[in-house]
Design an enzyme around this catalytic site. Sequence first.
Site, PDB file in Angstrom:
ATOM      1  N   MET A  56     -10.975 -14.865 -15.003  1.00 50.10           N
ATOM      2  CA  MET A  56     -10.437 -16.123 -15.505  1.00 50.10           C
ATOM      3  C   MET A  56     -11.394 -16.886 -16.403  1.00 50.10           C
ATOM      4  SD  MET A  56      -8.321 -17.997 -12.465  1.00 50.10           S
ATOM      5  CE  MET A  56      -8.117 -19.390 -13.571  1.00 50.10           C
ATOM      6  N   ALA A  57     -12.689 -16.713 -16.192  1.00 48.53           N
ATOM      7  CA  ALA A  57     -13.619 -17.641 -16.824  1.00 48.53           C
ATOM      8  C   ALA A  57     -14.928 -16.979 -17.203  1.00 48.53           C
ATOM      9  CB  ALA A  57     -13.887 -18.813 -15.873  1.00 48.53           C
ATOM     10  N   VAL A  59     -19.117 -18.156 -17.473  1.00 52.46           N
ATOM     11  CA  VAL A  59     -20.041 -19.180 -17.013  1.00 52.46           C
ATOM     12  C   VAL A  59     -21.337 -19.077 -17.799  1.00 52.46           C
ATOM     13  CG1 VAL A  59     -21.290 -20.125 -15.044  1.00 52.46           C
ATOM     14  CG2 VAL A  59     -19.026 -19.155 -14.710  1.00 52.46           C
ATOM     15  N   LYS A  74     -18.612 -23.784 -16.908  1.00 53.13           N
ATOM     16  CA  LYS A  74     -17.579 -22.770 -16.691  1.00 53.13           C
ATOM     17  C   LYS A  74     -16.425 -23.049 -17.640  1.00 53.13           C
ATOM     18  CE  LYS A  74     -15.006 -20.738 -12.782  1.00 53.13           C
ATOM     19  NZ  LYS A  74     -14.867 -20.810 -11.287  1.00 53.13           N
ATOM     20  N   ASP A 172     -10.303 -18.869  -0.325  1.00 47.03           N
ATOM     21  CA  ASP A 172     -10.811 -17.628  -0.922  1.00 47.03           C
ATOM     22  C   ASP A 172     -12.268 -17.387  -0.525  1.00 47.03           C
ATOM     23  OD1 ASP A 172     -10.497 -15.276  -2.368  1.00 47.03           O
ATOM     24  OD2 ASP A 172     -11.038 -16.182  -4.286  1.00 47.03           O
TER      25      ASP A 172
END
Length: 363
Positions: A56-57, A59, A74, A172
Amino acid sequence: MMAQTRSGGPSESEPANGGNGNGNGGSGDSPELWGDGGLVGDGRYRLTHRLGRGGMAEVFAAEDVRLGRTVAVKLLRSDLAEDPVSKARFTREAQSVAGLNHHAVVAVYDSGEDVIGGSTVPYIVMELVEGRTIRDLLIESEPPPPDQALIIVSGVLEALAYSHHHGIVHRDIKPANVIITNTGAVKVMDFGIARALHGAQSTMTQTGMVMGTPQYLSPEQALGKTVDTRSDLYATGCLLYELLAHRPPFTGESPLSVVYQHVQDIPVPPSRVSDAVPPELDGLVMRSLAKDPDDRFQSAEEMRGLAQYALQMLTEHGGHTGAWDTGTVAMAGAAPVAGTTAMMPAGGGDTSQIPAPLLGPPR
């Protein structure tokens, strides 16, 4: 080898020096190709190097030019910036953690949106943490001794007790989301699918998909049922199991087969997987992995109290002695084995510091 510097995500990051970039306005590792010419937050944060990337990202380490400090930034991948589900999850992480101020939770300093490459891309500015994730340590090192496993889990439970009291379920917990800092502290990161407890239906389904990681998914998460704090305790039990046995409680050829086992099967006690695991710890682990949330620990403080008791007993009496235990152990096809469990007070002091050396040398 994985980069030693970590921050609040992505939880399944790749090496900081590996491969080309795949989003956020650039196609390489050079900082000026990321963000808006290497800047984020209207120029406040100057990206210096990439720490990792995930599904998703991305950093980055960055300099906060206003305050003169190093932070982690992020950025949601630009190809996901127009996806409302990804954007909502990313934004929820900032909202979830913004109100949390605890030494065992990776802090969020700032968040916002920038226009990058024609897309509105959200960003989160976090505490920069120097250390390695439990996932990295399990890959690079031998399993930690049982006492260090208990210390790690106590630190995770301390963070969860705090977030739960503030109405946030992480949802999570897994090795990739727990960092051991270079000073031996335990920190929990990546509240990307966290959800507030208030509200009648806090389920794990989103657009028809189960949110979470299969190896650490509670039965109620797998079934799309209402989730509360006890789902985090189940995942923490999975984490403790893996720290002790060097494998998750359930494995399979596909994510679906693993999820099925979480719902249907009783795990093998960790002491039967590895002779190095004291059988006295089986009760603690197996209670945390109960299928029915009502049969688990009912709070992070309660589970942490028993973990601290086990740590004290290991220190004073050692393992494999039969002189103490952490509760009954339910076996598949057999009656529970009775035990006499003593409990430490849930407060018990701060045990979330790992003594050096850190989980053994890398392999």
